[in-house]
Design an enzyme around this catalytic site. Structure first.
Site, short mmCIF file in Angstrom:
data_model
loop_
_atom_site.label_atom_id
_atom_site.label_comp_id
_atom_site.label_asym_id
_atom_site.label_seq_id
_atom_site.Cartn_x
_atom_site.Cartn_y
_atom_site.Cartn_z
N ASP A 476 -5.40 -41.83 -42.99
CA ASP A 476 -4.28 -40.41 -43.62
C ASP A 476 -2.92 -41.11 -43.07
O ASP A 476 -2.84 -41.54 -41.86
CB ASP A 476 -5.25 -39.87 -43.47
N ASP A 546 -4.17 -36.36 -53.79
CA ASP A 546 -5.27 -34.74 -52.67
C ASP A 546 -5.92 -34.09 -54.62
O ASP A 546 -6.76 -33.25 -55.13
CB ASP A 546 -4.96 -33.78 -52.53
C1 GLA Z 1 -5.34 -35.15 -46.68
C2 GLA Z 1 -5.77 -36.30 -47.70
C3 GLA Z 1 -7.34 -35.78 -47.75
C4 GLA Z 1 -8.04 -35.03 -46.22
C5 GLA Z 1 -7.38 -34.70 -45.77
C6 GLA Z 1 -7.81 -34.13 -44.22
O1 GLA Z 1 -4.47 -34.29 -47.03
O2 GLA Z 1 -5.55 -36.78 -48.39
O3 GLA Z 1 -8.10 -35.50 -49.04
O4 GLA Z 1 -8.45 -36.15 -45.75
O5 GLA Z 1 -5.59 -35.02 -45.11
O6 GLA Z 1 -6.73 -33.01 -43.25
#
Ligand code: GLA
Length: 725
Positions: A476, A546
């Site tokens: 990420d 997301d």
């Molecule tokens: C980001 C990702 C999510 C999750 C969060 C965790 O927002 O896109 O899918 O993994 O981080 O903190």
């Protein structure tokens, strides 16, 4: 032969299966003549010598070309071409002219590797022929090599440039684009994309006019806002007809994609590194290579253009073991638990995964350091033994016994000020000594221009993976840049941070790919904030957004599909009401939408009722059966959610024996819905059985009349799977 150079006429012809790209040398300038449907033979008559263009300066001997009007292949700033350049430099004497002329050329089999950067590759030299045009500026002592790699069967040409300082003093690069193309008219539409977190890659279409159209990022990431691709089409172009030109940058940092409509009714497209956040000190005998731009052309509308990109990206950009195999059905813990988990809860979820046919469970954020919320511990990549006594290994051993694999989340490029790492190395993040450090999601960004930082990141991730039991990593990146200085670089190199950061990241990922070839890597940046071809080279799938709401996903997935293949788009069924939008959609609709990518679930399976559990079993099995079609098939957009109150699409296997088609109604229609959806890409002469209803149809019927839509209520959907009988 896909590259032909005619020394008599000075013509360069690049031919793919369906189109030609033709250039002409004139007085040492490399000029663009044609890009369109295939043309063979001498095209030199296409060069139009203008004798006068008021206010546009002439050459010193009053002979042409008039640089401000000539179709330049790699326009350079400083002389008389006033349009958007591809190359700008500052010479040691302060002058800003660079005027390289053709001095030679090489045609070679295969595709050279670009050192340190992601790029399209070929599996054997017969797949590609490369033209390198060599230019030289005798005053600046700057050599420019323009690379054109022609992958004939894929209908793809890739371009990049190498700038070499052959002088004795340092030259400053102010701009070095990957590609520029001049068009001899202005009658085009531009298809661009825009977005934000949880609303990525929505599509806009606008007419090109006499101005500069710019999509770009200065965010230190390709970003949620504009994705590094650009499409130009003829005015009438739609999915199945009209001309379409596509450019995709294989890069993950700041970029620009521009089209300029010029005073003489011509157009210039330029794509590459964003000069607003770029600068490079090019020392004597050093070379600088730009990221690669992947280009394609279609005379049959956007559908063909997209499929050309899909094929090259899934077959010759994505790499590794997972490139050609259906991806595992996964369940991610994020929306199931957020930070609220311990071993016992994860084991229960894992047991449910085993019962329901889920193949991989992913422990998302929260397993390391003191990470009970998003305020701390990034950088401290050691297991939180309080939450997970016995470590990850205990969970992975438990799951392995039940046939479920384990994946974990990392955000390795970041550092929380509240972390052990920050205490030990407060200078390891991007910053300027005399400025405050802005936080994004309570975190700073590590300085990947530094080798010690890259080594730390590599070792932190590798150490956990070496312990075994982990088959998948979600990588990420949850903020964009600010105060992006490096404590290690001298003042005159601070503008190099953006590009050097990505060289650092790519080197870490390359090392991890080499050491852990069996691990499936998925890229993520708050969903699709770095959904780009650069990262696809190292990680064959990307968390698309997301936003897991099925209705919101329609536009996001539609926009992404313009250039990116389904194999890289992760799409999960999440719980209702949806955590981002509060929408309630049926399980069937959520499945219809999620069955357009690398498939999984984003929910707590221990909280499902029996009916939902059965649905999970059923849908996991359907994906296992048809996932290969999604990985390799041809994708067709059937209805545009930006233009209508519905969306529809289908994926057809290469041999046309299977077709998965989806339709979603996004707005209630109070009266009967008399709509029908026509399918594309089938075998007209075949008979197909729709597996849920058992009804049969001919290919002709499906492609010409199509399927009735009976759903009239909001968020209802149809999913059809047709199998040739
Ligand atoms: C980001 C990702 C999510 C999750 C969060 C965790 O927002 O896109 O899918 O993994 O981080 O903190």
């Amino acid at each position: 032969m896909s590259v032909i150079y005619d020394s008599q006429t000075g013509q360069y012809s690049l031919h793919t299966k369906n189109y030609s790209y033709i250039m002409q040398e004139k007085r040492g300038f490399l000029l663009h003549l044609y890009w369109g449907k295939k043309i063979m033979g001498d095209c030199s008559y296409m060069y139009r010598m203008q004798l006068r263009a008021a206010f546009s300066p002439m050459m010193e001997d009053a002979e042409g070309p008039i640089l401000d009007d000539a179709p330049m292949e790699y326009p350079c700033w400083g002389r008389a071409d006033m349009r958007t350049p591809a190359l700008e430099i500052t010479n040691p004497d302060g002058s800003i002219i660079v005027d390289p002329r053709v001095v030679g050329r090489r045609i070679q089999k295969g595709k050279p590797q670009i050192k340190g950067l992601p790029a399209v590759y070929c599996e054997n030299d017969s797949e590609c022929e490369t033209l390198v045009v060599e230019l030289y500026d005798e005053v600046s002592n700057i050599a420019v090599e323009l690379y054109y790699c022609v992958l004939e069967d894929y209908d793809i040409i890739t371009r990049y440039a190498k700038i070499i300082n052959k002088g004795v003093s340092t030259v400053h690069l102010d701009r070095a684009a990957s590609a520029a193309v001049d068009f001899d008219n202005i009658k085009y539409d531009i298809i661009s994309n825009f977005g934000t977190h949880a609303r990525e890659r929505h599509i806009e279409r606008s007419a090109l006019n006499h101005s500069r159209f710019v999509m770009s990022s200065r965010r230190g990431a390709s970003s949620h806002v504009h994705n590094p691709f650009l499409i130009m089409t003829s005015k009438n172009a739609d999915e199945e007809s009209g001309e379409a030109y596509g450019f995709v940058l294989v890069y993950s940092g700041s970029f620009t994609a521009e089209v300029e409509g010029n005073q003489y009714d011509t157009a210039r497209a330029v794509i590459g590194l964003n000069p607003e956040s770029f600068g490079w000190e090019l020392d004597p005998n050093e070379e600088f290579t730009t990221p690669e731009c992947v280009m394609t052309y279609s005379a049959e509308g956007l559908d063909k253009l997209s499929n050309n990109f899909h094929k090259i990206f899934s077959n010759r950009l994505a790499r590794g073991k997972y490139r050609d195999v259906r991806r595992p059905v996964l369940l991610n813990s994020w929306e199931a638990c957020y930070f609220d988990f311990d071993s016992e809860r994860l084991i229960k979820i894992g047991d449910a995964c085993a019962d329901l046919g889920v193949e991989l469970m992913v422990i998302d954020d929260g397993w390391f350091g003191k990470r009970d919320d998003d305020k701390r511990s990034l950088g401290d990549w050691f297991i939180n033994e309080k939450k997970l006594p016995g470590g990850i290994k205990r969970i992975s051993d438990h799951l392995a016994a039940k046939g479920v694999k384990l994946g974990i989340w990392f955000e390795p490029e970041m550092i929380s000020p509240d972390s052990e790492l920050y205490k030990a190395h407060p200078d390891w993040c991007l910053h300027y000594a005399n400025r405050p450090r802005s936080l994004g999601r309570y975190q700073c960004i590590l300085d990947l221009t530094r080798q010690d930082v890259c080594d730390y990141i590599y070792e932190s991730v590798a150490k956990i993976l070496r312990e075994g039991g982990i088959s998948y990593v979600k990588w990420d990146f949850n903020r964009n840049w600010s105060e992006a200085g490096s404590a290690m670089l001298p003042a005159n190199r601070q503008k190099e941070v953006d590009f050097r950061f990505y060289l650092g990241l790519y080197s870490i990922l390359e090392r991890l790919n080499q050491e852990f070839p069996d691990v499936l890597f998925e890229s993520c940046s708050g969903g699709g904030g770095r959904f780009d071809a650069g990262l696809l080279y190292y990680m064959p799938q990307i968390w698309t957004s997301d936003n897991t709401d099925a209705i919101e996903r329609l536009k996001i997935q539609y926009g992404s599909s313009l250039v990116y293949p389904l194999s890289c788009m992760s799409a999960h069924i999440s719980a209702v009401p949806n955590h981002q939008t509060d929408h309630v959609t049926s399980f069937d609709t959520r499945f219809t939408v999620a069955l357009t990518g690398s498939f999984g679930y984003e929910l707590d399976p221990t909280k499902l009722c029996e009916e939902e559990q059965n649905k999970v079993k059923e849908t996991a099995n359907l994906y296992k059966k048809y996932g290969e079609v999604l990985l390799k098939g041809d994708y067709h957009r059937l209805r545009d959610p930006h233009a209508e109150d519905c969306s529809a699409w289908c994926t057809v296997s290469a041999d046309k024996s299977v077709c998965i088609a989806g339709y979603v109604n996004t707005h209630v229609k109070l009266y009967p819905n008399n709509d029908r959806v026509t399918i594309r890409g089938l075998d007209e002469n075949a008979t197909y059985k729709e597996i849920f209803s058992g009804n049969t149809y001919t290919g002709q019927q499906l492609m010409n009349f199509g399927m009735h839509i009976y759903e009239n209520l909001e968020y209802r959907s149809h999913l059809w799977i047709f199998e040739r009988v």
